[in-house]
Write a protein that holds these residues in place. Structure first.
Motif, PDB file in Angstrom:
ATOM      1  N   PHE A  80       0.812  -1.214   0.000  1.00 38.08           N
ATOM      2  CA  PHE A  80       0.000   0.000   0.000  1.00 38.08           C
ATOM      3  C   PHE A  80       0.854   1.277   0.000  1.00 38.08           C
ATOM      4  N   GLY A  81       2.156   1.139   0.193  1.00 37.22           N
ATOM      5  CA  GLY A  81       3.009   2.318   0.274  1.00 37.22           C
ATOM      6  C   GLY A  81       3.021   2.966   1.641  1.00 37.22           C
ATOM      7  N   VAL A  82       2.686   2.203   2.685  1.00 39.67           N
ATOM      8  CA  VAL A  82       2.722   2.724   4.051  1.00 39.67           C
ATOM      9  C   VAL A  82       4.167   2.710   4.523  1.00 39.67           C
ATOM     10  N   ARG A  83       4.731   3.887   4.758  1.00 37.61           N
ATOM     11  CA  ARG A  83       6.149   3.959   5.150  1.00 37.61           C
ATOM     12  C   ARG A  83       6.339   3.947   6.649  1.00 37.61           C
ATOM     13  N   ALA A  84       5.287   4.242   7.419  1.00 35.77           N
ATOM     14  CA  ALA A  84       5.359   4.174   8.878  1.00 35.77           C
ATOM     15  C   ALA A  84       3.977   3.805   9.408  1.00 35.77           C
ATOM     16  N   PHE A  85       3.956   2.906  10.380  1.00 36.33           N
ATOM     17  CA  PHE A  85       2.692   2.447  10.947  1.00 36.33           C
ATOM     18  C   PHE A  85       2.921   2.058  12.399  1.00 36.33           C
ATOM     19  N   THR A  86       1.852   1.708  13.091  1.00 37.17           N
ATOM     20  CA  THR A  86       1.926   1.416  14.523  1.00 37.17           C
ATOM     21  C   THR A  86       1.473  -0.016  14.796  1.00 37.17           C
ATOM     22  N   SER A  87       1.732  -0.460  16.011  1.00 35.11           N
ATOM     23  CA  SER A  87       1.203  -1.762  16.458  1.00 35.11           C
ATOM     24  C   SER A  87       0.322  -1.491  17.673  1.00 35.11           C
ATOM     25  N   MET A  88      -0.847  -0.918  17.444  1.00 32.26           N
ATOM     26  CA  MET A  88      -1.724  -0.501  18.525  1.00 32.26           C
ATOM     27  C   MET A  88      -2.154  -1.691  19.379  1.00 32.26           C
ATOM     28  N   VAL A  89      -1.536  -1.819  20.538  1.00 28.07           N
ATOM     29  CA  VAL A  89      -1.899  -2.847  21.517  1.00 28.07           C
ATOM     30  C   VAL A  89      -2.592  -2.155  22.691  1.00 28.07           C
ATOM     31  N   TYR A  90      -3.476  -2.880  23.359  1.00 22.80           N
ATOM     32  CA  TYR A  90      -4.172  -2.263  24.494  1.00 22.80           C
ATOM     33  C   TYR A  90      -4.683  -3.360  25.416  1.00 22.80           C
ATOM     34  N   PRO A  91      -4.616  -3.138  26.723  1.00 21.14           N
ATOM     35  CA  PRO A  91      -5.104  -4.119  27.693  1.00 21.14           C
ATOM     36  C   PRO A  91      -6.566  -3.868  28.055  1.00 21.14           C
ATOM     37  N   PRO A 112      10.633  -3.475   9.960  1.00 23.01           N
ATOM     38  CA  PRO A 112      10.947  -2.140   9.440  1.00 23.01           C
ATOM     39  C   PRO A 112       9.665  -1.363   9.135  1.00 23.01           C
ATOM     40  N   GLY A 113       9.681  -0.100   9.513  1.00 20.96           N
ATOM     41  CA  GLY A 113       8.530   0.759   9.273  1.00 20.96           C
ATOM     42  C   GLY A 113       7.581   0.859  10.443  1.00 20.96           C
ATOM     43  N   CYS A 114       7.678  -0.068  11.401  1.00 19.26           N
ATOM     44  CA  CYS A 114       6.780  -0.012  12.552  1.00 19.26           C
ATOM     45  C   CYS A 114       7.320   0.949  13.592  1.00 19.26           C
ATOM     46  N   LEU A 115       6.502   1.905  13.982  1.00 17.77           N
ATOM     47  CA  LEU A 115       6.849   2.811  15.074  1.00 17.77           C
ATOM     48  C   LEU A 115       6.665   2.062  16.396  1.00 17.77           C
ATOM     49  N   HIS A 116       7.699   2.047  17.208  1.00 18.34           N
ATOM     50  CA  HIS A 116       7.654   1.339  18.489  1.00 18.34           C
ATOM     51  C   HIS A 116       6.472   1.861  19.303  1.00 18.34           C
ATOM     52  N   THR A 117       5.517   0.977  19.561  1.00 15.73           N
ATOM     53  CA  THR A 117       4.259   1.323  20.220  1.00 15.73           C
ATOM     54  C   THR A 117       4.214   0.697  21.608  1.00 15.73           C
ATOM     55  N   ALA A 118       3.552   1.370  22.539  1.00 16.13           N
ATOM     56  CA  ALA A 118       3.393   0.835  23.895  1.00 16.13           C
ATOM     57  C   ALA A 118       2.011   1.225  24.416  1.00 16.13           C
ATOM     58  N   THR A 119       1.681   0.707  25.590  1.00 16.74           N
ATOM     59  CA  THR A 119       0.371   0.977  26.167  1.00 16.74           C
ATOM     60  C   THR A 119       0.472   0.977  27.684  1.00 16.74           C
ATOM     61  N   PHE A 120      -0.667   1.121  28.368  1.00 19.49           N
ATOM     62  CA  PHE A 120      -0.674   1.151  29.834  1.00 19.49           C
ATOM     63  C   PHE A 120      -2.085   0.911  30.341  1.00 19.49           C
ATOM     64  N   PHE A 121      -2.179   0.721  31.661  1.00 11.66           N
ATOM     65  CA  PHE A 121      -3.454   0.515  32.346  1.00 11.66           C
ATOM     66  C   PHE A 121      -3.293   1.101  33.745  1.00 11.66           C
ATOM     67  N   ARG A 139       7.732   5.284  20.577  1.00 11.00           N
ATOM     68  CA  ARG A 139       7.435   6.493  19.812  1.00 11.00           C
ATOM     69  C   ARG A 139       5.990   6.942  19.960  1.00 11.00           C
ATOM     70  N   VAL A 140       5.119   5.997  20.368  1.00 13.34           N
ATOM     71  CA  VAL A 140       3.696   6.296  20.455  1.00 13.34           C
ATOM     72  C   VAL A 140       3.062   5.312  21.438  1.00 13.34           C
ATOM     73  N   PHE A 141       2.047   5.785  22.162  1.00 10.59           N
ATOM     74  CA  PHE A 141       1.317   4.942  23.099  1.00 10.59           C
ATOM     75  C   PHE A 141      -0.139   4.836  22.661  1.00 10.59           C
ATOM     76  N   LYS A 142      -0.788   3.767  23.104  1.00 13.04           N
ATOM     77  CA  LYS A 142      -2.214   3.577  22.862  1.00 13.04           C
ATOM     78  C   LYS A 142      -2.945   3.557  24.200  1.00 13.04           C
ATOM     79  N   SER A 143      -3.998   4.352  24.286  1.00 18.45           N
ATOM     80  CA  SER A 143      -4.886   4.347  25.446  1.00 18.45           C
ATOM     81  C   SER A 143      -6.293   4.042  24.943  1.00 18.45           C
ATOM     82  N   HIS A 144      -6.867   2.935  25.409  1.00 20.97           N
ATOM     83  CA  HIS A 144      -8.209   2.551  24.956  1.00 20.97           C
ATOM     84  C   HIS A 144      -9.165   2.676  26.142  1.00 20.97           C
ATOM     85  N   VAL A 145      -9.716   3.870  26.298  1.00 19.27           N
ATOM     86  CA  VAL A 145     -10.585   4.158  27.430  1.00 19.27           C
ATOM     87  C   VAL A 145     -11.835   3.280  27.390  1.00 19.27           C
ATOM     88  N   GLN A 146     -12.334   3.014  26.191  1.00 22.59           N
ATOM     89  CA  GLN A 146     -13.557   2.227  26.068  1.00 22.59           C
ATOM     90  C   GLN A 146     -13.331   0.777  26.479  1.00 22.59           C
TER      91      GLN A 146
END
Length: 304
Positions: A80-91, A112-121, A139-146
């Motif tokens: 698809f030509g995605v040069r940077a993306f995330t691995s949105m994980v969430y607890p 390669p291309g994945c921005l180091h992703t993290a999360t928390f609770f 590089r980026v965090f995921k917060s899934h309030v729902q």
């Protein structure tokens, strides 16, 4: 009667051609997608099972368009030509986040291309493992309030928000009340959070769907608040939670704060449909190029 996503089908193989043709026509070198999901297989299978049984309104179907093994999903993003993306994980409960962070750090190292992703609770020790993730290069965090069912204002999270604000690490937050409201979803908890941490770099997932207007206001008010386009404006979401047409001019004014998000692979339509849905807003090629590439590239310091 069941509603699907776009009426356009997806063969996966032909999707790469469709996306690349779109990018060539618009004139962007690639995509920066801030909202893609890669996670441990057993967790992802449970997420897919949830969508397979999704029937919140009695008329909605949510088929997973890109139900492939991990290697093929990564290949597709490259096609698809995605040069940077995330691995949105969430607890969804305590005791998961640190384990997910370990998996996501390893995934970023080998992908390669994945921005180091993290999360928390909100749990004892959250400030420690979030700091460790930042120091390890997240590089980026995921917060899934729902899904997490927690209040962003939980006192256990206060040092986390302060740390992320100080470090300038963005957090993609699912805080809108779509597809179904939670106890702590909606703009009010986020507004209270930002009043305490006005420099916190928040990326509101799904444009804050369905509370679009309220989250646009927060993006106008706070310099570091942005919005991602995940599933917004698509045929699927417009049937259920339409974006108010009278707010389109505000989108144009906030162009530099709008980032491409897709929810790949968990989408009920072809990837190109998200891009086409943004184009049909009619906000111009410069706005579209910023959303698809330039805004995300600036946020994450990517080379042009």
């Amino acid at each position: 009667m069941a509603l699907c996503g776009s009426s356009r089908g997806s063969s996966s193989g032909g999707d790469g051609v469709a996306v690349r043709r779109f990018l060539e026509r618009v004139g962007v070198p690639g995509l920066v997608d801030v909202h893609t999901h890669f996670m441990p297989e057993r967790v992802l299978r449970k997420v897919w099972a949830y969508f397979d049984s999704y029937d919140a309104t009695g008329v909605v179907r949510w088929p997973i368009t890109y139900r492939h093994e991990e290697e093929r999903r990564v290949e597709l993003l490259r096609e698809f030509g995605v040069r940077a993306f995330t691995s949105m994980v969430y607890p969804h409960k305590a005791g998961m986040a640190e384990w997910l962070n370990g998996w996501a750090a390893d995934f970023a190292r080998r992908t390669p291309g994945c921005l180091h992703t993290a999360t928390f609770f909100p749990e004892p020790g959250v400030d420690r493992y979030v700091r460790e993730a930042v120091e390890a290069g997240a590089r980026v965090f995921k917060s899934h309030v729902q899904v997490g069912g927690y209040d962003p204002g939980d006192p256990l999270l206060d040092p986390v928000w302060g740390l992320l604000a100080e470090a300038g690490v963005p957090v993609v937050m699912h805080c809108g009340s779509g597809p179904a409201p939670g106890e702590h979803t909606g703009p009010e908890p986020v507004a209270r959070l930002l009043a305490r941490h006005p420099r916190l770099p928040v990326v509101v997932a799904h444009m804050g769907m369905p509370e679009y207007a309220e989250f646009l206001t927060l993006a106008e008010r706070y310099e570091e608040v942005r919005l991602d386009t995940t599933m917004a404006f698509t045929d699927f979401s417009e049937r259920l939670m339409p974006f108010p047409k009278e707010e389109t001019a505000r989108l144009a004014d906030l162009g530099g704060k709008v980032l491409l998000g897709s929810d790949f692979p968990n989408i009920p339509y072809a990837y190109v449909h998200q891009l086409e849905s943004l184009e049909r807003l009619g906000l111009g090629d410069a706005w579209l190029r910023g959303v698809l590439h330039g805004n995300g590239a600036r946020l994450f310091g990517l080379n042009a």
